[in-house]
Every structure is written in structure tokens, then in C-alpha cells.
Design an enzyme around this catalytic site. Structure first.
Site, mmCIF file in Angstrom:
data_model
loop_
_atom_site.group_PDB
_atom_site.id
_atom_site.type_symbol
_atom_site.label_atom_id
_atom_site.label_comp_id
_atom_site.label_asym_id
_atom_site.label_seq_id
_atom_site.Cartn_x
_atom_site.Cartn_y
_atom_site.Cartn_z
ATOM 1 N N LEU A 135 0.868 -1.173 0.000
ATOM 2 C CA LEU A 135 0.000 0.000 0.000
ATOM 3 C C LEU A 135 0.901 1.218 0.000
ATOM 4 O O LEU A 135 1.955 1.223 0.637
ATOM 5 C CB LEU A 135 -0.890 0.028 1.257
ATOM 6 C CG LEU A 135 -1.980 -1.028 1.399
ATOM 7 C CD1 LEU A 135 -2.702 -0.844 2.729
ATOM 8 C CD2 LEU A 135 -2.983 -0.948 0.245
ATOM 9 N N ASP A 136 0.489 2.261 -0.711
ATOM 10 C CA ASP A 136 1.257 3.498 -0.678
ATOM 11 C C ASP A 136 1.378 3.979 0.761
ATOM 12 O O ASP A 136 0.499 3.733 1.599
ATOM 13 C CB ASP A 136 0.561 4.586 -1.497
ATOM 14 C CG ASP A 136 0.511 4.262 -2.973
ATOM 15 O OD1 ASP A 136 1.280 3.389 -3.417
ATOM 16 O OD2 ASP A 136 -0.306 4.874 -3.687
ATOM 17 N N LYS A 137 2.440 4.700 1.050
ATOM 18 C CA LYS A 137 2.655 5.227 2.395
ATOM 19 C C LYS A 137 1.439 5.986 2.929
ATOM 20 O O LYS A 137 1.033 5.772 4.078
ATOM 21 C CB LYS A 137 3.895 6.130 2.404
ATOM 22 C CG LYS A 137 4.199 6.754 3.754
ATOM 23 C CD LYS A 137 5.428 7.657 3.678
ATOM 24 C CE LYS A 137 5.700 8.329 5.013
ATOM 25 N NZ LYS A 137 6.882 9.231 4.951
ATOM 26 N N ARG A 170 -5.164 6.412 -7.514
ATOM 27 C CA ARG A 170 -4.886 7.854 -7.450
ATOM 28 C C ARG A 170 -4.715 8.442 -8.851
ATOM 29 O O ARG A 170 -5.223 9.531 -9.151
ATOM 30 C CB ARG A 170 -3.645 8.096 -6.592
ATOM 31 C CG ARG A 170 -3.842 7.682 -5.136
ATOM 32 C CD ARG A 170 -2.530 7.497 -4.402
ATOM 33 N NE ARG A 170 -1.786 8.751 -4.309
ATOM 34 C CZ ARG A 170 -0.559 8.828 -3.782
ATOM 35 N NH1 ARG A 170 0.054 7.747 -3.328
ATOM 36 N NH2 ARG A 170 0.054 9.997 -3.712
#
Length: 242
Positions: free
Chosen positions: A52-54, A164
Site C-alpha cells: 500500500l502506498d505510504k 490515485r
């Protein structure tokens, strides 16, 4: 970290927003990583099987054995995992839609120095359903009011920053996205809702267990900040939104 699911082969946690999955050259100053925290919490090695992205919170799955990691990573590569996300985006979207827009790999100068910059765009598909909308009497940019939508999203593929980038592509960027979003609306949420995080959360992960074949369905609640924003926008009583 809160453990959402655990068996002899896998463990899933609810990753907080702002936490890296593992050490990265991009964030050399960071000292906390999900891999290390879970290892210390369980007292054994763990193996991340996806990322998962930060800034993204939510369900993060680890394997407890190398062979279990290989099996689950193969499932992710085959796109047989069902992933569900919740996002607050700018504007009023369609009630439902599929975004079928290939994405070129985003390269980082530090970690992707040897990657091919001319690699062709890869297929990327994201489905979404609109759960709610709101219009607020605040001027953000050139309009006298601002509109937002709450979406449930299901990516069919797993490209880097796919959700995103897809939401930016259709001109409905996710609130709080400092890379692909709209700075004016990000500032509005910081000022009016004291919200300084990305409003994207991985709320569900479902798959057939690689060893038993039985269905596994893992869900994660929203964190305190995200939940508060949902309430302040008047969306807290929506049935089955997560």
C-alpha cells in the site's frame, strides 16, 4: 498494529496512514516500517505479499512463511484478489463507471535508476460506485461552492498508484493526494476539517485461501480522522458503505 486476520500461513493488519510497508530509499529519514513493527509484535519473521502506498491506510497482508508468500504473490499477480477501497474525491462523479486507462510505470530517480523509461503503458482497470455526494457553501477556486463524492473502488489490476492516477485522469482527484490531487481542495480540508491525510483507505481484501481453497474476506475500519471527516460531511449513516 491491529490484527484483522491470522492463521498458520497469513496475517493481515490495519496499516495506519503515513506508515511505510518496508524500508525505502525514498524516505531515508523514516524509522518505522510495517514489516518491522509486525515482526516485533508477533516475535517472528513476516513477508509482505503486496503493498500500500505510504499515505494509504487499510488492509495489508503478510505471509508467515516464504512458500506462503510465493503462493499469495502469484494470486496477486494473476489479479484474482478482490480489493476494495473507499475514497473521497473532488466533484460529483457518475453513479458508477469503469476506468480503463493504461498507465506507464512511474519511475523514481533513486529506486528505479535501472528501469526502462520507454516501457509501454500497461493495462489498468478500476471500477467504482458512488455512495454519496455533498455540496458545501465554500468557494474553493473559481466556484462559489465545492462538491465531493464518496466512492467505493475496486481495482481490477494493480499498477503503481493506480487508483490515485485513475481518479486524476477523470478529473476527480482524491482529497489529500499531494502528488496527483488538487492543492486547493487539500488546503480546504486541512483548514476546515483538520484533515492532513490522503482520504483513500483499503477497506477490504478477499481471496481464495492458497492452501485450503476456502474464501477469506478481510475488512478494515476507517481510522479516527477519516471517520470524523465522513461524519462531518454527513455520510456516517450510509448503509453498508464500507
Amino acid at each position: 498494529m491491529k490484527i484483522l486476520y491470522q492463521d498458520d500461513y497469513y496475517v493481515a493488519v490495519n496499516k495506519p496512514a503515513g506508515l511505510l510497508v518496508h524500508r525505502s530509499e525514498i524516505d531515508r529519514h523514516e524509522t518505522r516500517f510495517a514489516v518491522q513493527m509486525l515482526r516485533d509484535q508477533l516475535g517472528r519473521r513476516v513477508f509482505p505479499v503486496h503493498r500500500l502506498d505510504k499515505p494509504t491506510a487499510g488492509v495489508l497482508l503478510f505471509a508467515l512463511r516464504p512458500e506462503a508468500a510465493r503462493r499469495m504473490m502469484a494470486a496477486f499477480m494473476s489479479d484474482s484478489i478482490r480489493k476494495t477501497y473507499l475514497a473521497v474525491v473532488r466533484g460529483h462523479t457518475s453513479e458508477m463507471a469503469t476506468i480503463d486507462y493504461p498507465l506507464k510505470e512511474e519511475l523514481d530517480k533513486m529506486t528505479d535508476a535501472k528501469a526502462d523509461p520507454n516501457k509501454q503503458a500497461q493495462p489498468a482497470v478500476t471500477h467504482y460506485r458512488r455512495l454519496a455526494t455533498v455540496e458545501l457553501p465554500h468557494a474553493v477556486g473559481r466556484y462559489p461552492s465545492c462538491r465531493y463524492s464518496l466512492l467505493r473502488l475496486s481495482p481490477e489490476t494493480g499498477r503503481k498508484h493506480q487508483i490515485r492516477r485513475h481518479m486524476k485522469h477523470i478529473f476527480h482527484p482524491i482529497v489529500g493526494d499531494t502528488t496527483h490531487g488538487d492543492g486547493r481542495h487539500n488546503d480546504f480540508f486541512r483548514t476546515h476539517f483538520d484533515c492532513r491525510q490522503l482520504l483513500l483507505a483499503a477497506t477490504g481484501l478477499a481471496f481464495a485461501h492458497p492452501y485450503s481453497g476456502r474464501p477469506v474476506d478481510i475488512t478494515a475500519p476507517l481510522d479516527q480522522v477519516y471517520s470524523r471527516v465522513i461524519t462531518e460531511l454527513g455520510w456516517e449513516n450510509l448503509p453498508g458503505q464500507f
